[in-house]
Design a protein around this motif. Structure first.
Motif, PDB file in Angstrom:
ATOM      1  N   LEU A   5      89.991  55.921  81.228  1.00 43.61           N
ATOM      2  CA  LEU A   5      90.002  55.427  79.857  1.00 43.61           C
ATOM      3  C   LEU A   5      90.966  54.164  79.840  1.00 43.61           C
ATOM      4  N   SER A   6      90.238  53.174  79.085  1.00 47.24           N
ATOM      5  CA  SER A   6      90.903  52.148  78.778  1.00 47.24           C
ATOM      6  C   SER A   6      90.746  51.577  77.316  1.00 47.24           C
ATOM      7  N   LEU A   7      91.884  51.720  76.683  1.00 56.80           N
ATOM      8  CA  LEU A   7      91.628  50.797  75.284  1.00 56.80           C
ATOM      9  C   LEU A   7      92.468  49.907  75.030  1.00 56.80           C
ATOM     10  N   GLU A   8      91.904  48.722  74.454  1.00 59.15           N
ATOM     11  CA  GLU A   8      92.820  47.500  74.440  1.00 59.15           C
ATOM     12  C   GLU A   8      93.199  47.177  73.069  1.00 59.15           C
ATOM     13  N   CYS A   9      94.286  46.409  73.132  1.00 57.07           N
ATOM     14  CA  CYS A   9      94.668  45.903  71.675  1.00 57.07           C
ATOM     15  C   CYS A   9      95.352  44.690  71.817  1.00 57.07           C
ATOM     16  N   THR A  10      94.770  43.791  71.002  1.00 57.12           N
ATOM     17  CA  THR A  10      95.708  42.430  70.996  1.00 57.12           C
ATOM     18  C   THR A  10      95.922  41.931  69.668  1.00 57.12           C
ATOM     19  N   PRO A  54     100.884  43.861  79.529  1.00 57.48           N
ATOM     20  CA  PRO A  54     100.822  42.942  80.726  1.00 57.48           C
ATOM     21  C   PRO A  54     100.941  41.644  80.165  1.00 57.48           C
ATOM     22  N   GLN A  55     100.553  41.325  79.011  1.00 57.77           N
ATOM     23  CA  GLN A  55     101.075  40.070  78.186  1.00 57.77           C
ATOM     24  C   GLN A  55     101.676  40.343  76.907  1.00 57.77           C
ATOM     25  N   ASP A  56     102.247  39.383  76.178  1.00 59.90           N
ATOM     26  CA  ASP A  56     103.132  39.535  75.096  1.00 59.90           C
ATOM     27  C   ASP A  56     102.514  40.162  73.895  1.00 59.90           C
ATOM     28  N   ARG A  57     101.240  39.622  73.624  1.00 65.18           N
ATOM     29  CA  ARG A  57     100.259  40.352  72.507  1.00 65.18           C
ATOM     30  C   ARG A  57      99.334  41.308  72.938  1.00 65.18           C
ATOM     31  N   GLN A  58      99.230  41.953  74.051  1.00 56.06           N
ATOM     32  CA  GLN A  58      98.227  42.815  74.697  1.00 56.06           C
ATOM     33  C   GLN A  58      98.875  44.093  74.998  1.00 56.06           C
ATOM     34  N   PHE A  59      98.226  45.131  74.373  1.00 57.78           N
ATOM     35  CA  PHE A  59      98.691  46.343  74.618  1.00 57.78           C
ATOM     36  C   PHE A  59      97.579  47.254  75.185  1.00 57.78           C
ATOM     37  N   ILE A  60      97.740  47.964  76.196  1.00 60.95           N
ATOM     38  CA  ILE A  60      96.593  48.803  76.599  1.00 60.95           C
ATOM     39  C   ILE A  60      96.828  50.182  76.812  1.00 60.95           C
ATOM     40  N   LEU A  61      96.124  51.006  76.322  1.00 59.94           N
ATOM     41  CA  LEU A  61      96.144  52.809  76.507  1.00 59.94           C
ATOM     42  C   LEU A  61      95.247  52.883  77.653  1.00 59.94           C
ATOM     43  N   SER A  62      95.582  53.840  78.516  1.00 61.26           N
ATOM     44  CA  SER A  62      94.867  54.265  79.845  1.00 61.26           C
ATOM     45  C   SER A  62      95.102  55.536  80.194  1.00 61.26           C
ATOM     46  N   SER A  63      94.051  56.123  80.844  1.00 56.58           N
ATOM     47  CA  SER A  63      94.334  57.479  81.391  1.00 56.58           C
ATOM     48  C   SER A  63      93.379  57.281  82.643  1.00 56.58           C
ATOM     49  N   LYS A  64      93.863  58.061  83.541  1.00 56.28           N
ATOM     50  CA  LYS A  64      93.089  58.248  84.812  1.00 56.28           C
ATOM     51  C   LYS A  64      92.150  59.189  84.946  1.00 56.28           C
TER      52      LYS A  64
END
Lengths: 114, 112
Positions: free
Chosen positions: B19-24, B69-79
């Motif tokens: 899973l990868s959800l991305e937020c900026t 990974p960046q100031d305004r980027q937040f990622i939610l993940s699952s393997k």
């Protein structure tokens, strides 16, 4: 964990009536915020009330805060069908730092019947 | 003005898939960032928050992880997703403690 608890869990009223929702919390707060969520959508901020304030108004919304009772209420006057949504309270707790994110309650589901 | 973007809006994933959800966030710098999960008809459960790049705090131990990974980027993940990971995931931000939190539109995840 510290948490606001809304009451009632569900509320159904007729259009034009007033709707009152309550929130209780357990420990000292810096502020308390109310949010609205339409079904399947993100939360929208309504009002923030600080611990040294007792009442705030915004349009048809009135929020009160009683820190001695650790409770807050949200009043929606002259309700409309479009007010149908879930309403959440959230608290910023003492101590006050970046490591104390808002803690949300489970919400009150409001249904306004036209 | 500040805006928050979250994607994808909906996804259906099989059990065991990643899973990868991305937020900026736009229009601000060094925001506090949050991932919440909301089960059907329930309140919001805080999963992760971040006060700066590379700084992640986890509220609930589980098979999810978060990265900034960046100031305004937040990622939610699952393997490897579990059925119990199904729910509505909300990204949020605020400028500093005590301020209003602003939410994205959310991501519906169904694990089948």
């Amino acid at each position: 964990s510290q948490q606001g608890e809304e009451d009632p869990q569900a509320l159904s009223i007729q259009e034009g009536e007033n709707a009152t929702m309550n929130c209780s919390y357990k420990t000292s707060i810096n502020n308390l915020q109310w949010y609205r969520q339409n079904s399947g959508r993100g939360l929208v901020h309504l009002i923030l009330i600080r611990s040294n304030e007792r009442e705030k108004h915004s349009g048809r919304l009135r929020v009160t805060l009683d820190t001695s009772k650790k409770s807050s209420s949200l009043l929606i006057t002259a309700s409309r069908a479009a007010d149908t949504a879930s309403y959440f309270c959230a608290t910023d707790h003492v101590p006050y730092s970046g490591n104390t994110p808002l803690v949300f309650g489970k919400g009150t589901r409001l249904s306004v019947i036209a | 003005s500040q805006t928050i973007h979250q994607w994808p809006a909906t996804l259906v994933q099989p059990v065991g898939s990643p899973l990868s959800l991305e937020c900026t966030v736009e229009g601000t710098s060094n925001p506090n960032l949050y991932w919440y999960r909301q089960a059907a008809g329930r309140g919001l459960q805080l999963l992760f928050y971040s006060v700066g790049i590379g700084q992640i705090s986890s509220e609930v131990p589980q098979n999810l992880s978060a990265s900034r990974p960046q100031d305004r980027q937040f990622i939610l993940s699952s393997k490897k997703l579990l059925l119990s990971d199904s729910g509505f995931y909300l990204c949020a931000w605020r400028e500093r403690p005590g301020n209003t939190i602003y939410f994205g539109e959310g991501s519906w995840l169904t694990v089948v």
